[in-house]
Design a protein around this motif. Structure first.
Motif, PDB file in Angstrom:
ATOM      1  N   ASN A 557      55.302  89.685 -82.950  1.00 41.77           N
ATOM      2  CA  ASN A 557      56.550  90.408 -82.705  1.00 41.77           C
ATOM      3  C   ASN A 557      57.673  89.959 -83.627  1.00 41.77           C
ATOM      4  O   ASN A 557      58.482  90.762 -84.087  1.00 41.77           O
ATOM      5  N   VAL A 558      57.742  88.663 -83.905  1.00 40.97           N
ATOM      6  CA  VAL A 558      58.849  88.126 -84.704  1.00 40.97           C
ATOM      7  C   VAL A 558      58.619  88.339 -86.187  1.00 40.97           C
ATOM      8  O   VAL A 558      59.543  88.689 -86.940  1.00 40.97           O
ATOM      9  N   ARG A 559      57.386  88.116 -86.634  1.00 42.15           N
ATOM     10  CA  ARG A 559      57.021  88.220 -88.052  1.00 42.15           C
ATOM     11  C   ARG A 559      57.892  87.326 -88.935  1.00 42.15           C
ATOM     12  O   ARG A 559      58.072  87.583 -90.116  1.00 42.15           O
ATOM     13  N   ASP A 560      58.447  86.295 -88.358  1.00 42.00           N
ATOM     14  CA  ASP A 560      59.260  85.338 -89.113  1.00 42.00           C
ATOM     15  C   ASP A 560      58.523  83.995 -89.046  1.00 42.00           C
ATOM     16  O   ASP A 560      58.624  83.268 -88.064  1.00 42.00           O
ATOM     17  N   LEU A 561      57.768  83.720 -90.094  1.00 43.86           N
ATOM     18  CA  LEU A 561      56.913  82.540 -90.081  1.00 43.86           C
ATOM     19  C   LEU A 561      57.715  81.257 -89.900  1.00 43.86           C
ATOM     20  O   LEU A 561      57.302  80.350 -89.178  1.00 43.86           O
ATOM     21  N   VAL A 562      58.898  81.195 -90.500  1.00 48.81           N
ATOM     22  CA  VAL A 562      59.697  79.967 -90.422  1.00 48.81           C
ATOM     23  C   VAL A 562      60.079  79.668 -88.981  1.00 48.81           C
ATOM     24  O   VAL A 562      59.964  78.536 -88.515  1.00 48.81           O
ATOM     25  N   SER A 563      60.534  80.689 -88.243  1.00 50.92           N
ATOM     26  CA  SER A 563      60.961  80.451 -86.858  1.00 50.92           C
ATOM     27  C   SER A 563      59.769  80.082 -85.984  1.00 50.92           C
ATOM     28  O   SER A 563      59.886  79.244 -85.083  1.00 50.92           O
ATOM     29  N   VAL A 564      58.611  80.693 -86.234  1.00 49.03           N
ATOM     30  CA  VAL A 564      57.424  80.358 -85.446  1.00 49.03           C
ATOM     31  C   VAL A 564      56.957  78.947 -85.771  1.00 49.03           C
ATOM     32  O   VAL A 564      56.536  78.202 -84.876  1.00 49.03           O
ATOM     33  N   VAL A 565      57.033  78.557 -87.032  1.00 52.05           N
ATOM     34  CA  VAL A 565      56.662  77.197 -87.435  1.00 52.05           C
ATOM     35  C   VAL A 565      57.523  76.173 -86.711  1.00 52.05           C
ATOM     36  O   VAL A 565      57.041  75.138 -86.250  1.00 52.05           O
ATOM     37  N   ARG A 566      58.806  76.443 -86.582  1.00 52.42           N
ATOM     38  CA  ARG A 566      59.696  75.501 -85.924  1.00 52.42           C
ATOM     39  C   ARG A 566      59.526  75.528 -84.402  1.00 52.42           C
ATOM     40  O   ARG A 566      59.899  74.583 -83.713  1.00 52.42           O
ATOM     41  N   ARG A 567      58.947  76.612 -83.870  1.00 54.60           N
ATOM     42  CA  ARG A 567      58.857  76.773 -82.429  1.00 54.60           C
ATOM     43  C   ARG A 567      57.599  76.135 -81.850  1.00 54.60           C
ATOM     44  O   ARG A 567      57.606  75.654 -80.724  1.00 54.60           O
ATOM     45  N   TYR A 568      56.501  76.098 -82.628  1.00 53.08           N
ATOM     46  CA  TYR A 568      55.209  75.674 -82.071  1.00 53.08           C
ATOM     47  C   TYR A 568      54.636  74.498 -82.860  1.00 53.08           C
ATOM     48  O   TYR A 568      54.566  74.553 -84.094  1.00 53.08           O
ATOM     49  N   PRO A 569      54.158  73.453 -82.169  1.00 50.84           N
ATOM     50  CA  PRO A 569      53.616  72.272 -82.862  1.00 50.84           C
ATOM     51  C   PRO A 569      52.311  72.534 -83.604  1.00 50.84           C
ATOM     52  O   PRO A 569      52.062  71.934 -84.651  1.00 50.84           O
ATOM     53  N   CYS A 570      51.421  73.367 -83.035  1.00 52.18           N
ATOM     54  CA  CYS A 570      50.136  73.708 -83.672  1.00 52.18           C
ATOM     55  C   CYS A 570      49.281  72.479 -83.979  1.00 52.18           C
ATOM     56  O   CYS A 570      48.544  72.451 -84.972  1.00 52.18           O
ATOM     57  N   ASN A 571      49.361  71.464 -83.139  1.00 51.96           N
ATOM     58  CA  ASN A 571      48.678  70.208 -83.435  1.00 51.96           C
ATOM     59  C   ASN A 571      47.512  69.903 -82.492  1.00 51.96           C
ATOM     60  O   ASN A 571      46.938  68.817 -82.536  1.00 51.96           O
ATOM     61  N   PHE A 572      47.149  70.862 -81.638  1.00 50.78           N
ATOM     62  CA  PHE A 572      46.185  70.557 -80.584  1.00 50.78           C
ATOM     63  C   PHE A 572      44.805  70.223 -81.155  1.00 50.78           C
ATOM     64  O   PHE A 572      44.093  69.381 -80.623  1.00 50.78           O
ATOM     65  N   GLY A 573      44.435  70.878 -82.250  1.00 54.41           N
ATOM     66  CA  GLY A 573      43.157  70.575 -82.869  1.00 54.41           C
ATOM     67  C   GLY A 573      43.079  69.139 -83.347  1.00 54.41           C
ATOM     68  O   GLY A 573      42.041  68.481 -83.225  1.00 54.41           O
ATOM     69  N   VAL A 574      44.180  68.618 -83.888  1.00 57.14           N
ATOM     70  CA  VAL A 574      44.209  67.224 -84.337  1.00 57.14           C
ATOM     71  C   VAL A 574      44.131  66.276 -83.147  1.00 57.14           C
ATOM     72  O   VAL A 574      43.409  65.282 -83.161  1.00 57.14           O
ATOM     73  N   LEU A 575      44.860  66.592 -82.073  1.00 56.45           N
ATOM     74  CA  LEU A 575      44.811  65.742 -80.886  1.00 56.45           C
ATOM     75  C   LEU A 575      43.408  65.705 -80.299  1.00 56.45           C
ATOM     76  O   LEU A 575      42.946  64.660 -79.829  1.00 56.45           O
ATOM     77  N   GLN A 576      42.713  66.849 -80.325  1.00 58.22           N
ATOM     78  CA  GLN A 576      41.353  66.889 -79.795  1.00 58.22           C
ATOM     79  C   GLN A 576      40.375  66.172 -80.710  1.00 58.22           C
ATOM     80  O   GLN A 576      39.403  65.574 -80.246  1.00 58.22           O
ATOM     81  N   GLY A 577      40.605  66.246 -81.999  1.00 58.02           N
ATOM     82  CA  GLY A 577      39.686  65.609 -82.943  1.00 58.02           C
ATOM     83  C   GLY A 577      39.869  64.121 -83.064  1.00 58.02           C
ATOM     84  O   GLY A 577      38.989  63.421 -83.583  1.00 58.02           O
ATOM     85  N   ALA A 578      40.978  63.602 -82.586  1.00 55.49           N
ATOM     86  CA  ALA A 578      41.265  62.172 -82.723  1.00 55.49           C
ATOM     87  C   ALA A 578      40.495  61.359 -81.688  1.00 55.49           C
ATOM     88  O   ALA A 578      40.424  61.730 -80.516  1.00 55.49           O
ATOM     89  N   LEU A 579      39.926  60.247 -82.119  1.00 50.92           N
ATOM     90  CA  LEU A 579      39.308  59.315 -81.172  1.00 50.92           C
ATOM     91  C   LEU A 579      40.378  58.576 -80.381  1.00 50.92           C
ATOM     92  O   LEU A 579      40.129  58.117 -79.266  1.00 50.92           O
ATOM     93  N   GLY A 580      41.533  58.457 -80.944  1.00 53.74           N
ATOM     94  CA  GLY A 580      42.705  57.879 -80.303  1.00 53.74           C
ATOM     95  C   GLY A 580      43.919  58.327 -81.096  1.00 53.74           C
ATOM     96  O   GLY A 580      43.803  58.674 -82.274  1.00 53.74           O
ATOM     97  N   THR A 581      45.064  58.346 -80.462  1.00 62.26           N
ATOM     98  CA  THR A 581      46.288  58.789 -81.132  1.00 62.26           C
ATOM     99  C   THR A 581      47.347  57.709 -81.019  1.00 62.26           C
ATOM    100  O   THR A 581      47.614  57.202 -79.927  1.00 62.26           O
ATOM    101  N   ILE A 582      47.929  57.374 -82.155  1.00 63.84           N
ATOM    102  CA  ILE A 582      48.990  56.363 -82.210  1.00 63.84           C
ATOM    103  C   ILE A 582      50.301  57.060 -82.546  1.00 63.84           C
ATOM    104  O   ILE A 582      50.372  57.861 -83.491  1.00 63.84           O
ATOM    105  N   VAL A 583      51.328  56.787 -81.758  1.00 61.95           N
ATOM    106  CA  VAL A 583      52.679  57.284 -82.027  1.00 61.95           C
ATOM    107  C   VAL A 583      53.626  56.095 -81.982  1.00 61.95           C
ATOM    108  O   VAL A 583      53.261  55.007 -81.557  1.00 61.95           O
ATOM    109  N   HIS A 584      54.868  56.337 -82.414  1.00 63.37           N
ATOM    110  CA  HIS A 584      55.782  55.209 -82.611  1.00 63.37           C
ATOM    111  C   HIS A 584      56.792  55.012 -81.489  1.00 63.37           C
ATOM    112  O   HIS A 584      57.463  53.988 -81.445  1.00 63.37           O
TER     113      HIS A 584
END
Length: 1020
Positions: A557-584
């Motif tokens: 609906n938005v067709r504005d890639l920049v706004s969608v990029v800022r709105r959604y993390p899109c990181n779930f695949g990395v979280l699932q693929g990680a054996l463990g996750t380290i954050v600061h």
């Protein structure tokens, strides 16, 4: 402790209805009762679907449904499978991996000698070495090799299982006789074999028989007078021929008074053979009664009706029928072999089965001497009381606790020395212009104290001092080819193009992920727009995988890639693929729970962002190099300039403050601008100011110049807005330099040590910032306090040495975690030669058995009818309601999926193309793949659909909540499957259609959703 029990002893066709099956169910039930202070999980084999309900029902009052787990082999393993051996080896790995991912403290195997010709798969230490105890019934096949192991295939199988038995950590023998067999024949250490004995079912007890009971025995089994009873198997060692011969030697007058009743399941040939033995001994059909299999109720009557129970076996692991007869208060005589001595508990009730005359003589005495028989009956009642399942379970639990304690001591003794482990460290490195390059430069020397490190880089143009000195730099392709050389893998992930290659690499070679930025949508969108066709659709795939249909609809609906990029993390695949996750810090934890639910941070570790306590360049020398006038007061802002860094607001506040009116105060932005437009706006504002000669944007500077500014500055201002979960390395640079620093409480900044910075509100005002800068400028004592607190915070929490130690702990915990099981299993299975079809079956088995440790729970809507119609609209008018559900943002931790039953493939599949059609979006990134259903998911099954009952077994067995949905005109009726009561029905009207959150709230009283949907309707 967590005890995982393999229940296949109660499932296999060979054991289920025999002694091992009965022992397994009774013993495990008693152990569950005894182990109330511990967690018990039961593991079942999904290849025996007809046993699943019976076992669940047997433990329904003892264990929660979630404590019963079901695993599946990739395909049936029957006797005539062409590649049965290879497939069975793979199934062993899958089974042990399945158990391992349950994180057991120890495993208990109820029956090890199974699986020669059926679907049972049992092994010990085939894939993972987990402390394992095994129930030991006997070693009869080893003792009577010529009888049981003459067939080469049987012998090979038995010896293989025997090796597994020897590798077990603890054997729980069902009798002292079996224990001695293990000690003498296997050479086991005495402290590794424990006699836990056995118990009898309370069902067996003395009962008063009515005349109707005797009539039943007469009419059903032709028992016309008093009788001698035997019950058991037909195997040669049961010595039924010897029993018949001993009975035949009784005087005719005794035989005329007592019939011999043999109770056992008999095939026609076996029955004829026993008749032939009887005929040769001169027995009529009325002397020798062969009942065949009898039901438990009749067996209880037979025990209580007999005059004497005789058990002539040559060898037993325990001899449960002897105990059952004694529990019924009957006179019992038995052979003087193996365990029967301890079960019978009376020397004058024993006979030598090889001495037929002696055997017959003892039988005659027991039948004719009423005083002797009465003493046997009295002894039976007292002695049987020693054998209870409660006692057996208590002995077993004590032994299991001892095993766990022993294992813990051995693990502790090994310590946590990882210096010999090889670590692949995947990260951008200098001269790459990213803060993560600097971070790695500081971490690597300290981490090298714990591991042998090879650095994996996408380029060989690396000038990092430590890497150049050590010289262990590997290309990505070299790493792919030599992955098996590494014990540990560590990825430094960020939201920039420098990390683009890591997504594919992580999917191929799992490892621990350091998430410097929670949002990874920026790098994914970059890959899609700059590196086609290799990464074509990568952003949309990640968007859908992470955030489902609402995000896909939003993008459309938005067709504005920049706004969608800022709105959604899109990181779930990395979280699932990680054996463990380290954050600061804690902020990424908050974001993960906000986006993916409370369970999203499984195997997450917090390690403070490091900064070394490096000596800063001399202040005077640094100022001279930078050309600053004597007595200048320098305010700096470090890092890339961008709208999210609020550099424009800092400039405005500085210009409106007293600092701008002092000729001695300078404002310096140490960094380059992220966007040309933003840079022009700042430059224009600066040039229009009377203080423009005291304001500078340095652009990108060398490390030496960067540190000169840190040394030269008097205070720093670091602000943030619209954080994407990143951690600021720049603010830690300021703290390490002892710079008094102003920050706002946004994102990761709010978790900084409060005494080490001047903290503004997240939504600070212009005047707040002006006042803070003026206060800090005019108060040298405050600056001194902040300087001391900042240096203390760095020394106590952020040194490379401390962080490296925390890294080691996180890495080792991650690699010990159950989430590491699947990657190890995939590696093992991939080493086997498999066809494409085999690989597909193995992939399905992996998906079925191993849910990702981080996942979104699904509510799946069966739309088989709509798919069959091949159109989005249906005559029921239900499709618009589906559109609403697909559009709804579900509660955190949930996603909505349409599914259908594929009659050709005989499996459920995702109806993602139909969903795209209903929403009116482009679905190029969507595929109708097989459904992955796991514990806690919900399936609304179309009662008018085409699904075969067998198709539901894998989903139901893995813990999917099954409900039926009856689609009517403008309404849907939902009931649990199977529904127990009419009031459990939930009716949804198209006129008042609930959101997904509201639907889950309605379902939560009907099915157990683990309390994860409370107030979920309010989270929309």
């Amino acid at each position: 402790m967590r005890i995982v029990i393999d229940m296949q002893g109660a499932q296999s066709s060979g054991s289920r209805h025999r002694g091992i099956g009965r022992y397994t169910l009774s013993f495990v039930a008693a152990l569950v009762e005894a182990a109330r202070d511990h967690e018990v999980l039961l593991v079942l084999n999904g290849q025996y679907p007809d046993t699943l309900k019976d076992i669940r029902d047997a433990f329904a009052q003892r264990l929660p449904a979630s404590a019963i787990k079901v695993w599946f082999a990739a395909e049936p393993l029957g006797r005539y499978q062409p590649r049965g051996r290879e497939l069975r080896e793979q199934a062993k790995s899958i089974r042990e991996a399945f158990i391992s991912q349950l994180a057991p403290d120890l495993v208990l195997v109820t029956s090890l000698f199974e699986g020669h010709q059926d679907e049972v798969v049992v092994s010990v230490g085939h894939f993972r070495n987990i402390p394992t105890a095994v129930l030991l019934y006997d070693l009869i096949p080893l003792i009577y090799e010529e009888r049981y192991l003459a067939d080469p295939s049987v012998r090979s199988w038995y010896l293989e299982q025997l090796d597994y038995l020897k590798s077990a950590d603890l054997l729980l023998a069902i009798s002292e006789s079996s224990r001695q067999e293990a000690l003498q024949l296997l050479g086991c250490a005495s402290d590794t074999v424990v006699n836990i004995s056995s118990g009898g079912d309370d069902f067996f007890k003395p009962i008063e028989l009515a005349s109707s009971d005797y009539e039943t025995l007469r009419s059903t089994y032709s028992i016309e007078r008093d009788f001698v009873l035997y019950t058991g198997g037909i195997d040669f060692r049961k010595n039924i021929e010897g029993l018949i011969a001993a009975y035949a030697r009784l005087p005719i007058a005794v035989r005329e008074q007592f019939q011999l009743v043999v109770v056992c399941s008999l095939r026609d040939g076996e029955k004829q053979a026993l008749r032939s033995v009887g005929n040769q001994c001169g027995l009529s059909e009325q002397d020798l009664i062969l009942t065949g299999y009898v039901l438990d109720g009749d067996l209880l009557r037979l025990y209580n009706a007999c005059t004497l129970f005789v058990f002539p076996s040559l060898h037993e692991g325990f001899g449960l029928p002897v105990l059952e007869a004694m529990m019924c208060g009957k006179a019992v005589i038995a052979s003087n072999r193996s365990s029967l001595v301890e079960v019978t508990g009376r020397d004058d009730a024993l006979f030598d089965p090889a001495d037929i005359d002696g055997f017959s003589g003892l039988m005659r005495r027991a039948l004719e001497d009423s005083g002797f028989r009465l003493s046997l009956e009295q002894h039976a009642m007292q002695h049987a009381k020693k054998f209870t399942w409660a006692n057996t379970a208590a002995s077993a639990l004590d032994a299991l606790i001892g095993l766990q304690q022993k294992h813990q001591k051995s693990v502790k003794a090994l310590g946590n020395n990882t210096n010999q482990y090889r670590l692949a460290y995947v990260s951008p490195l200098s001269p790459a212009r990213t803060g993560i390059s600097d971070y790695s430069s500081e971490l690597l020397p300290a981490l090298a104290e714990h591991y042998q490190i090879d650095v994996v880089s996408i380029t060989d143009d690396v000038d990092d001092p430590w890497v150049r000195q050590v010289g262990r730099l590997r290309s990505v392709e070299w790493f792919r080819q030599h992955r098996d050389q590494y014990d540990r893998v560590l990825y430094q992930f960020g939201n920039s193009a420098f990390h683009g290659y890591m997504f594919d690499l992580l999917s191929e070679i799992p490892g621990v992920v350091v998430l410097h930025d929670f949002y990874l949508s920026g790098v994914l969108s970059y890959l899609e727009s700059h590196e086609q066709p290799l990464h074509s659709g990568s952003f949309l795939k990640a968007l859908f995988h992470s955030h489902g249909y609402p995000a896909l609809l939003d993008w459309w609906n938005v067709r504005d890639l920049v706004s969608v990029v800022r709105r959604y993390p899109c990181n779930f695949g990395v979280l699932q693929g990680a054996l463990g996750t380290i954050v600061h810090d804690e902020y990424p934890f908050e974001l993960a729970r906000e986006w993916y639910g409370e369970t999203a941070t499984t195997n997450w570790y917090r390690i403070p962002h490091l900064r070394g306590a490096t000596e800063m360049t001399g202040r005077v020398e640094a100022r001279n190099r930078l050309g600053l006038p004597e007595g200048a007061f320098v305010v700096c802002c470090f890092g890339i300039l961008a709208e999210t860094k609020l550099n424009d607001r800092l400039l405005d506040a500085w210009l409106d403050s007293a600092l701008a009116r002092s000729e001695k105060v300078f404002l310096v932005f140490v960094g380059s601008c992220a966007g040309e437009t933003y840079a022009q706006q700042l430059a224009s504002h600066i040039n229009a100011s009377p203080a423009r000669d005291r304001i500078q944007i340095t652009g990108w500077v060398s490390d030496e110049t960067f540190h000169d500014w840190l040394s030269a500055a008097d205070m720093a201002v670091q602000l943030r807005a619209r954080s994407l979960g990143e951690t600021s390395g720049a603010v830690l640079h300021c703290l390490r330099a002892g710079l008094p620093t102003i920050v706002n409480a946004h994102g990761s900044f709010k978790n900084l040590e409060s005494a080490s910075v001047m903290m503004l509100d997240d939504a600070f005002t212009h005047d707040d910032l002006v006042r803070a800068m003026e206060t800090l400028w005019q108060d040298p004592d405050l600056r001194s306090c902040l300087r001391g607190a900042a240096l203390r915070a760095i020394r106590e929490h952020h040194t490379p040495e401390r962080c490296a130690s925390l890294y080691q702990q996180a890495l080792e915990a991650s690699y010990r975690s159950p989430s590491n099981v699947v990657s190890s299993l995939v590696k093992k299975l991939a080493a086997d030669c498999m066809s494409a079809d085999d690989a597909k079956r193995q992939a399905r088995a992996l998906a079925l058995n191993f849910p990702p440790p981080v996942r979104l729970r699904q509510i799946m809507l069966d739309v088989s009818g709509l798919v069959l119609q091949q159109r989005a609209q249906s005559e029921t008018g239900f499709a618009p309601c589906l559109q609403q559900w697909l559009s709804d943002k579900p509660p955190p931790g949930w996603r909505v999926e349409l599914v259908y039953y594929d009659t050709k493939l005989q499996e459920f599949r995702y109806a993602r193309r139909l969903a795209a059609s209903i929403l009116g979006v482009m679905g190029a990134c969507l595929r109708d793949e097989p459904v992955d259903g796991w514990d806690g998911d919900c399936l609304l099954l179309n009662v008018s659909g085409e699904a075969e009952p067998e198709a539901l077994v894998p989903l139901e067995s893995t813990g999917v909540h099954m409900l039926t949905a009856r689609y009517e005109q403008d309404a849907v009726q939902i009931r649990p499957f199977p529904a127990l009561h009419e009031h459990e029905s939930i009716v949804l009207s198209a006129e008042n259609w609930p959101t997904i959150g509201e639907l889950l709230l309605q379902l939560s009283p009907v099915i157990d959703l683990d309390g994860q949907v409370s107030d979920c309707a309010l989270m929309q």
